[in-house]
Design an enzyme around this catalytic site. Structure first.
Site: not given
Lengths: 364, 364
Positions: A200, A150, A293, A270, A177-178, A77, A202, A268
């Site tokens: 995604r 967030n 950011w 991920m 869904n984050s 980071y 699942r 992001g």
């Protein structure tokens, strides 16, 4: 030295506090960079015996584990701290002592950090007054603890890149869904902006879709379903704005669907892969790719602008219009389990019915 | 019908022209999409017998082969024409007849196309007055023929994205030996802005480096050399602006070197790969990725704004401050050889001492 035990009167705050304010606390630290479960240690410590005139002693109440915290400990980071360091960027605390010249904060005020990397995975910490933002102390702690990163990210991304027309415009996002994704769905809905949400595939897919629809999602599709999504045939206008927290090749379908002169915002990565950007849409549809950011936004803007945003979000929370992500609370002593549970990059909640956020709870 | 042969008086223009303006011309056409060398055909044709009041008959003088032309014939360019079609986006022509209501153009004026895809790989064509921009007829034809696309692309990319400070700022580009790249080097130099120029390793590398330095390049490095380039140690400030016509992974080193809040402009995709964008710089350095397409700029701006730019470039040409890329001229009859020579995507001039541009020469 006269010592009295505050825990009798304030059971949720310091177990040991002297008249000279020294507090016996506990905190997590990482003496070297690496995987958090491997390198993190718990330690007892004492706060300084007395506060400087501008300092504030805060007892932490709840502090979540965010991807940024994991990445900071891993050393990937952009925020690098001198080691050993205490991680933790987000959380809510309570002021339990103030220095002689502190004017904006009082004992019992609830506070959020005003800058990144304060190091909040600890029961107590002492920082200058200006490192804290006061928030209403009757705000539910789960909301307060998860407000600064967030929801603010979602709020700014919806406000700062493209002018969106209520009841008409659509946006598209992945990783929907984050915690940010869920905030985007709710804030867009409140603005009257429609959302296409990519997640995604699942187990419990239908439960996840239904959860996001309950939050206000107009459309929820898997990555596979997105590949053949034809917005025109559905009568949906091409989105002017899209949010991407996955990167890699995940943006390709969003680029395909986006409107001319649209903006794709990356907040992001991920997938840990560079973002693949098809050259045609960039050049011929004049798409712009931007990063966002929230820590940089906070640095670049004054406290009043931040307060305005927080007040607006708090109003939505109070009127029941904005939900926080589900929290799983762990005491600091169970930090290894909490960190494993929060290992975003291996699991990403892919097997969950809904995204939960792991947080440390310092209240007992 | 009285016919006289104009070629005696104007040897460089139509071989056969009647008093009713019908001209026997030759042109290239593609009846289907595909590789230009495979699908292109040459044909004789006659222009219409008489001009409409707003129309202009132009004899083409020189028309280059650009990557956009190749891509249009391949069917991978956003401009799609009804087939069969005549390709050719760029070139200079001479007005040889005007309609009764044409006011801005006269016979013998030199003109450039004012919009994309006019179809200039032909000896003659008839188009409405507004499809042409008049330029000084004493401007060297090699300059005139190559003015509308590449120098204008370089000009706009240097003007429109970032404010550059003369004598202080640096920019970085790849594909620096391309026609746009060479224009960027020269125009940046005239602005007092320094350039780092990335080229592919090749035979005659030193000749190419030296050619670009003669044009004004401050630094020319191969892709391999760029990988270990440490600007800080050289005392060079991080570039705020970069130009990329290669895409694929070619941008990674530019992203690494760029300044916070810098802009990377994509104007081509020679590698035929999507652009790989590292997520960190996007988010934490707040880099913006934009596309640029001169045809879109022309559509979005009025003729006066375009004229201002052309006049400025023409002034630089007249004072010897701006060089056109080296041209290899082919008659239309040798179109297959010309197209093979100009197959940008297989060869990219990688074996040349300097980048040459292939063009059709209609003057004899």
């Amino acid at each position: 030295m006269f010592v009295f035990n505050l825990t009798r009167i304030l059971p949720s705050i310091p177990k040991h506090i002297s008249c000279r304010t020294m507090v016996q606390g506990t905190r997590l630290k990482y003496p070297r960079l690496g995987e958090p479960v491997d390198v993190m240690e718990i330690e007892d410590f004492s706060t300084p015996e007395s506060l400087k005139p501008n300092e504030v002693l805060v007892q932490m109440l709840i502090s979540p584990i965010n991807p940024a915290d994991i990445n900071t400990v891993q050393g990937v980071y952009p925020i690098k701290k001198d080691l050993p360091a205490v991680p933790g960027n987000e959380g809510v605390g309570k002021v339990i002592k103030i220095g002689s010249e502190v004017s904006s904060l009082s004992v019992n005020d609830h506070v959020l950090p005003s800058r990144a990397a304060l190091g909040l995975w600890c029961t107590h910490l002492v920082e200058p007054e200006e490192d804290w933002v006061k928030i209403p102390s009757d705000l539910p702690l789960e909301h307060a603890a998860t407000l600064a990163v967030n929801p603010c990210t979602a709020y700014r991304m919806l406000e700062d890149f493209v002018e969106l027309e209520p009841e008409k415009d659509w946006i598209i996002q992945n990783g929907s869904n984050s915690a940010v994704g869920q905030a985007v769905i709710q804030l867009a809905k409140l603005k009257g902006v429609h959302t296409i949400n990519i997640i995604r595939n699942r187990p419990y897919l239908e439960e996840m879709k239904s959860h996001l629809q309950t939050l206000g999602a107009d459309m929820v599709v898997t990555e596979e379903e997105a590949r053949s999504l034809d917005l025109r045939s559905l009568g949906i206008p091409a989105p002017k704005l899209s949010f991407n927290c996955v990167a890699g090749r995940s943006g390709l379908d969003m680029f395909r669907m986006m409107a001319k002169k649209g903006v794709l915002v990356i907040y992001g990565g991920m997938s840990k892969q560079p973002l693949s950007v098809p050259v045609g849409p960039l050049i011929f549809k004049d798409i712009t790719v931007r990063g966002f950011w929230i820590s940089q936004w906070n640095k670049d803007h004054c406290m009043e602008q931040r307060q305005t945003m927080l007040e607006e979000l708090i109003k939505l929370i109070r009127t029941g219009k904005f939900q926080h992500p589900e929290l799983e609370l762990y005491p600091l002593s169970e930090f290894k389990e909490a960190l494993r549970r929060a290992s975003f990059y291996d699991n990403s909640g892919g097997n969950e019915k809904r995204e939960t956020k792991v947080a440390f709870d310092f209240r007992n």
